[in-house]
Enzyme design. Structure first.
Site, PDB file in Angstrom:
ATOM      1  N   SER A  30       0.875  -1.179  -0.107  1.00  9.01           N
ATOM      2  CA  SER A  30      -0.004   0.047  -0.049  1.00  9.01           C
ATOM      3  C   SER A  30       0.676   1.089   0.076  1.00  9.01           C
ATOM      4  CB  SER A  30      -0.886  -0.033   1.228  1.00  9.01           C
ATOM      5  OG  SER A  30      -1.312   1.244   1.392  1.00  9.01           O
ATOM      6  N   SER A  80     -11.407 -21.015  19.183  1.00 10.45           N
ATOM      7  CA  SER A  80     -12.331 -20.108  19.109  1.00 10.45           C
ATOM      8  C   SER A  80     -12.946 -19.783  17.804  1.00 10.45           C
ATOM      9  CB  SER A  80     -11.782 -19.078  19.764  1.00 10.45           C
ATOM     10  OG  SER A  80     -10.841 -18.483  19.011  1.00 10.45           O
ATOM     11  N   ASN A  82     -10.889 -19.788  13.889  1.00 10.08           N
ATOM     12  CA  ASN A  82     -10.284 -20.200  12.829  1.00 10.08           C
ATOM     13  C   ASN A  82      -9.832 -21.614  12.682  1.00 10.08           C
ATOM     14  OD1 ASN A  82     -10.900 -17.576  11.687  1.00 10.08           O
ATOM     15  ND2 ASN A  82      -9.390 -16.759  12.449  1.00 10.08           N
ATOM     16  N   GLN A  85     -12.706 -23.805  11.759  1.00 13.38           N
ATOM     17  CA  GLN A  85     -12.991 -23.951  10.623  1.00 13.38           C
ATOM     18  C   GLN A  85     -11.974 -24.598   9.836  1.00 13.38           C
ATOM     19  OE1 GLN A  85     -14.321 -19.466  10.999  1.00 13.38           O
ATOM     20  NE2 GLN A  85     -14.544 -19.915   8.969  1.00 13.38           N
ATOM     21  N   TYR A 117     -19.134 -26.860   7.181  1.00 10.90           N
ATOM     22  CA  TYR A 117     -18.221 -27.909   6.537  1.00 10.90           C
ATOM     23  C   TYR A 117     -18.229 -29.434   7.177  1.00 10.90           C
ATOM     24  CZ  TYR A 117     -15.367 -23.788   5.368  1.00 10.90           C
ATOM     25  OH  TYR A 117     -14.879 -22.664   4.735  1.00 10.90           O
ATOM     26  N   ASP A 174      13.727  -6.694   6.640  1.00 11.58           N
ATOM     27  CA  ASP A 174      14.386  -6.481   7.887  1.00 11.58           C
ATOM     28  C   ASP A 174      13.801  -6.882   9.141  1.00 11.58           C
ATOM     29  OD1 ASP A 174      16.833  -4.744   6.694  1.00 11.58           O
ATOM     30  OD2 ASP A 174      14.854  -3.538   5.922  1.00 11.58           O
ATOM     31  N   GLY A 184       1.449 -20.698  17.668  1.00  7.19           N
ATOM     32  CA  GLY A 184       1.878 -21.545  16.286  1.00  7.19           C
ATOM     33  C   GLY A 184       2.114 -20.777  15.317  1.00  7.19           C
ATOM     34  N   GLY A 210      -4.097  -9.117  26.749  1.00  7.52           N
ATOM     35  CA  GLY A 210      -3.543 -10.564  27.039  1.00  7.52           C
ATOM     36  C   GLY A 210      -2.160 -10.833  26.539  1.00  7.52           C
ATOM     37  N   LYS A 275      -9.029  -1.878   0.285  1.00 10.11           N
ATOM     38  CA  LYS A 275     -10.349  -2.775  -0.127  1.00 10.11           C
ATOM     39  C   LYS A 275     -10.486  -4.130   0.285  1.00 10.11           C
ATOM     40  CE  LYS A 275     -10.407   1.015  -2.138  1.00 10.11           C
ATOM     41  NZ  LYS A 275     -11.254   2.201  -1.269  1.00 10.11           N
ATOM     42  N   ASN A 309     -12.123 -13.564   8.901  1.00  6.25           N
ATOM     43  CA  ASN A 309     -13.333 -14.265   9.433  1.00  6.25           C
ATOM     44  C   ASN A 309     -13.967 -13.338  10.416  1.00  6.25           C
ATOM     45  OD1 ASN A 309     -13.306 -16.492   7.795  1.00  6.25           O
ATOM     46  ND2 ASN A 309     -11.761 -17.395   9.077  1.00  6.25           N
TER      47      ASN A 309
END
Length: 341
Positions: A30, A80, A82, A85, A117, A174, A184, A210, A275, A309
């Site tokens: 950007s 929680s 992602n 899914q 799914y 850098d 992870g 947190g 966008k 998501n």
């Protein structure tokens, strides 16, 4: 028992397994963000990944690494959203039964997608119940393989493929900023960066509410905190994983935090200037680059945009709540073409 800590070779193995299954997501730039920060920033957009987040990489890699006879008995995960899914999607592709333990307050969009799914969803209370114990019990009862969201060597290796692709496309960096929940993604990113861009400084980014990872890195041991409250639901965890902490301790230069307000401002920027729709957790790394821009001028910076998501009603309510822009925010929003890589 000794831990099976993944290495860069495991990241390469994961990349081979995932070829043709995981999307090679775009790397975007950007002009507005570069001018704002004074750096050349490369966004690895995992919001375009299958399942809407980087989690598909680790979930599919871990699933494929299972022996076929083990895979046939099904898989269990807790998440929680992602990872829920991602594993549900990966299991559906491979015809494997999946059971996912999700918090009762998980975003409805992520619950619907997980069920869509074909996975069975079992709810728990994240503030009073232990998801690891629930997952272990259900996996034992059903004879299924437990694939946790971040504390697993094959999950870590799979997540590292995002950074591998970023550096292949953008070239040496850098610094690399990566969102941090359970660790992870950060551990996998550190493995890939250490090998592909040895001079690259890897920085983890947590929600301000947190900062267990920041405390853990400072103390040299895993620190457990109370369940934090943040709009970055994908990073609402209490501690790092045993498999990823040694990697983070040895290969991550720093861990920083950002506020929920900063995440909302970054969501607004992504939507208005680039966008793209990015969930709050996915904005962690970019928000940190924005806040630390004075120290990053003239550098080449990588950012992992971890996912997209987010319920659109929730998304709209968050970005509409930003109110009047400050002069700095107005500068972010000024017209100008974007460059896409």
């Amino acid at each position: 028992m000794p831990l099976n800590i993944p290495t860069f070779d495991d990241v390469l193995t994961a990349a081979a397994r995932l070829a043709g299954l995981a999307h090679r997501t775009p790397v975007l730039t950007s002009r507005s963000f570069n001018e704002l920060t004074g750096a050349e920033v490369f966004f690895k957009c995992e919001n375009f990944q299958r399942g809407g987040a980087f989690k598909f990489r680790g979930a599919m890699n871990a699933l494929l690494a299972l022996d076929i006879s083990v895979r046939a008995r099904g898989v269990v995960a807790y998440s929680s959203g992602n990872h829920a899914q991602a594993l549900a999607y990966a299991a559906a592709i491979k015809g494997v039964k999946a059971v996912i333990i999700m918090p009762r307050d998980a975003p409805e969009l992520k619950v619907r997608a997980t069920r869509g799914y074909g996975a069975e969803v079992i709810f728990y209370d994240r503030y009073t119940e232990n998801r690891e114990k629930i997952g272990g019990r259900i996996a034992a009862e059903r004879g299924a393989a437990l694939i946790p969201p971040y504390d697993h060597p094959d999950v870590i290796a799979g997540q590292g493929t995002a950074t591998l692709e970023l550096i292949e496309e953008a070239g040496p960096l850098d610094a690399l900023y990566v969102c941090l929940g359970g660790g992870g993604l950060l551990a996998g990113a550190a493995l890939a960066a250490a090998e592909c861009a040895p001079a690259c400084r890897v920085v983890g980014v947590e929600p301000e509410a947190g900062n267990d990872g920041q405390q853990s890195l400072a103390r040299g041991e895993v620190v457990t905190i109370e369940v934090p409250k943040s709009i970055a639901d994908g990073a609402v965890v209490t501690h790092l994983g045993a498999h990823n902490f040694p990697i983070i301790r040895d290969k991550v230069a720093a861990i920083t935090t950002v506020s929920d307000d900063a995440l909302v401002e970054m969501m607004h920027f992504f939507a208005e200037r680039m966008k793209i729709v990015v969930e709050p957790t996915g904005c962690l790394a970019a928000a940190a680059v924005r806040s630390e821009s004075r120290s990053l001028r003239g550098q080449r910076i990588g950012v992992i945009v971890s996912g997209g998501n987010v319920d659109l009603t929730r998304f709209a309510s968050l970005i509409m709540a930003t109110g009047d822009k400050t002069p700095r925010e107005q500068a972010m929003a000024r017209p100008g073409p974007e460059t896409f890589r």
